[in-house]
Write a protein that holds these residues in place. Structure first.
Motif, PDB file in Angstrom:
ATOM      1  N   VAL A 130      43.721  65.062 105.907  1.00  0.00           N
ATOM      2  CA  VAL A 130      45.157  65.040 106.165  1.00  0.00           C
ATOM      3  C   VAL A 130      45.806  64.050 105.210  1.00  0.00           C
ATOM      4  N   VAL A 131      47.109  64.122 105.138  1.00  0.00           N
ATOM      5  CA  VAL A 131      47.891  63.160 104.371  1.00  0.00           C
ATOM      6  C   VAL A 131      48.877  62.525 105.337  1.00  0.00           C
ATOM      7  N   VAL A 132      48.925  61.199 105.335  1.00  0.00           N
ATOM      8  CA  VAL A 132      49.894  60.471 106.150  1.00  0.00           C
ATOM      9  C   VAL A 132      50.916  59.880 105.194  1.00  0.00           C
ATOM     10  N   MET A 133      52.172  60.064 105.541  1.00  0.00           N
ATOM     11  CA  MET A 133      53.282  59.646 104.683  1.00  0.00           C
ATOM     12  C   MET A 133      54.086  58.549 105.378  1.00  0.00           C
ATOM     13  N   VAL A 185      56.614  59.771 115.406  1.00  0.00           N
ATOM     14  CA  VAL A 185      56.189  59.274 114.094  1.00  0.00           C
ATOM     15  C   VAL A 185      55.125  60.192 113.508  1.00  0.00           C
ATOM     16  N   LEU A 186      54.151  60.580 114.316  1.00  0.00           N
ATOM     17  CA  LEU A 186      53.072  61.437 113.832  1.00  0.00           C
ATOM     18  C   LEU A 186      53.613  62.800 113.386  1.00  0.00           C
ATOM     19  N   VAL A 187      54.496  63.371 114.189  1.00  0.00           N
ATOM     20  CA  VAL A 187      55.085  64.680 113.866  1.00  0.00           C
ATOM     21  C   VAL A 187      55.811  64.622 112.521  1.00  0.00           C
ATOM     22  N   PHE A 229      48.200  62.594 123.057  1.00  0.00           N
ATOM     23  CA  PHE A 229      48.046  61.368 122.260  1.00  0.00           C
ATOM     24  C   PHE A 229      46.747  60.650 122.586  1.00  0.00           C
ATOM     25  N   SER A 230      46.064  60.211 121.536  1.00  0.00           N
ATOM     26  CA  SER A 230      44.739  59.597 121.678  1.00  0.00           C
ATOM     27  C   SER A 230      44.586  58.473 120.661  1.00  0.00           C
ATOM     28  N   LEU A 258      46.376  57.228 113.076  1.00  0.00           N
ATOM     29  CA  LEU A 258      47.208  57.868 112.057  1.00  0.00           C
ATOM     30  C   LEU A 258      48.633  57.311 112.069  1.00  0.00           C
ATOM     31  N   VAL A 259      49.151  57.051 113.257  1.00  0.00           N
ATOM     32  CA  VAL A 259      50.487  56.447 113.370  1.00  0.00           C
ATOM     33  C   VAL A 259      50.467  55.035 112.778  1.00  0.00           C
TER      34      VAL A 259
END
Length: 155
Positions: free
Chosen positions: A38-41, A96-98, A122-123, A129-130
């Motif tokens: 995944v990519v987190v921005m 935030v994750l969305v 949520f876990s 990731l957040v």
């Protein structure tokens, strides 16, 4: 010559409007999701403003639910912690994750309408990731850091 110049301008326009190119981001493997990539921005300014609005609304609702005024009133000698209320931060962090979780091709994985569904699921994986999204956004996360909910107005 005009075509080359137009193509160059179009490419520059594409680069200037590409949110992934213009925001900090990081590719990550998620072992719990069959090693998915995944990519987190980082959060955009608009995302950050919406996060703060949602956090303030959650704090106001939590204060009202326990019979407090929506906006804390400072009383002389009162410790700031005495004015805090507990809130369920999952919907905020789900937001935030969305907004910040992308697939390998840099497409958003979730739509805005998915916030409630993500909050229910949520876990610790989502939380990690957040945390990365906050880090990329310049918000300190982890032990000893100010909670982003508090930073958004729970004081």
């Amino acid at each position: 010559m005009a075509r080359a110049k137009a193509a160059g301008a179009q490419s520059l326009r594409s680069m200037a409007l590409d949110p992934v190119r213009n925001f900090k981001h990081e590719a990550l493997d998620v072992p719990e999701w069959d090693a998915a990539k995944v990519v987190v921005m980082a959060l955009s300014a608009g995302d950050w403003a919406e996060y703060r609005r949602r956090a303030a609304a959650a704090v106001a609702a939590a204060r009202a639910a326990v019979g407090l005024t929506e906006i804390p009133e400072e009383e002389e000698g009162e410790a700031p912690a005495a004015r805090l209320v507990d809130i369920d931060s999952s919907p905020l962090y789900a937001f935030v994750l969305v907004r910040t979780l992308l697939d390998e091709s840099h497409a958003r994985i979730f739509e805005d309408a998915d916030v409630e569904t993500v909050a229910k699921a949520f876990s610790p994986v989502h939380d990690r990731l957040v945390g990365k999204a906050f880090e990329l956004s310049g918000v300190e996360a982890g032990a000893g850091a100010q909670d982003p909910v508090e930073a958004a107005g729970n004081d």
